[in-house]
Design an enzyme around this catalytic site. Sequence first.
Site, PDB file in Angstrom:
ATOM      1  N   GLU A  48     -11.908   0.366  -0.313  1.00 41.54           N
ATOM      2  CA  GLU A  48     -12.512   0.948  -1.643  1.00 41.54           C
ATOM      3  C   GLU A  48     -12.737   2.388  -1.592  1.00 41.54           C
ATOM      4  O   GLU A  48     -12.903   2.651  -0.294  1.00 41.54           O
ATOM      5  CB  GLU A  48     -13.721   0.335  -1.779  1.00 41.54           C
ATOM      6  CG  GLU A  48     -13.994  -1.095  -2.184  1.00 41.54           C
ATOM      7  CD  GLU A  48     -13.699  -2.081  -1.155  1.00 41.54           C
ATOM      8  OE1 GLU A  48     -13.804  -3.374  -1.315  1.00 41.54           O
ATOM      9  OE2 GLU A  48     -14.276  -1.550   0.238  1.00 41.54           O
ATOM     10  N   TYR A  70      -4.017   7.646  -0.369  1.00 40.64           N
ATOM     11  CA  TYR A  70      -3.678   6.459  -0.573  1.00 40.64           C
ATOM     12  C   TYR A  70      -2.449   6.015  -1.450  1.00 40.64           C
ATOM     13  O   TYR A  70      -1.589   5.318  -0.973  1.00 40.64           O
ATOM     14  CB  TYR A  70      -4.903   5.529  -1.032  1.00 40.64           C
ATOM     15  CG  TYR A  70      -6.181   5.680  -0.217  1.00 40.64           C
ATOM     16  CD1 TYR A  70      -5.952   5.722   1.382  1.00 40.64           C
ATOM     17  CD2 TYR A  70      -7.385   5.845  -0.357  1.00 40.64           C
ATOM     18  CE1 TYR A  70      -6.967   6.021   2.087  1.00 40.64           C
ATOM     19  CE2 TYR A  70      -8.458   6.169   0.217  1.00 40.64           C
ATOM     20  CZ  TYR A  70      -8.270   6.143   1.635  1.00 40.64           C
ATOM     21  OH  TYR A  70      -9.394   6.443   2.362  1.00 40.64           O
TER      22      TYR A  70
END
Length: 161
Positions: free
Chosen positions: A118, A130
């Site tokens: 998260e 990411y």
Amino acid sequence: MSVLAKPESTPKSTPRYQFRAMTVSDLDAIMEIEPHIYSHPWTRGNFADSLKSAHSAWVLLHDDRIVGYALMMMVLDEAHLLNLSVSKPYQKQGLGRLLLEHMIRIAQALKAANMFLEVRASNISAIALYENIGFNEMAVRRGYYPAHHGREDAILMGLAI
């Protein structure tokens, strides 16, 4: 020297970075970094609990000084990245990527099929990292994180490894 000291200029051809497993004795240095990079930092107890739970926990060292760290929890064949952090003076130098790639290798060695994490919806640079590695947005967790004025959404991201 403080863990918050400015990094020295070092030619990229002679990196002085290494990984090692995190230990309880690292928590003082980590607690010096954590509140400088997060509005709602992990507590010493959060780190200690992760170590007691045998989560995969690593520190990134520069000349024997902790400049980053990451923790990951394994559940069956899924790796859940719990915390990935780089000391403020060392940010924007590729060390977040270095830590993330290390954790992916650890997850692969532990036979993980997927990695999940998260990230705060406002953390644009982390989201970009990411995505650049290959993580995809899977869902939004509404109000997941505490914020100064209420709650902030988290982006759930995943990577098949």
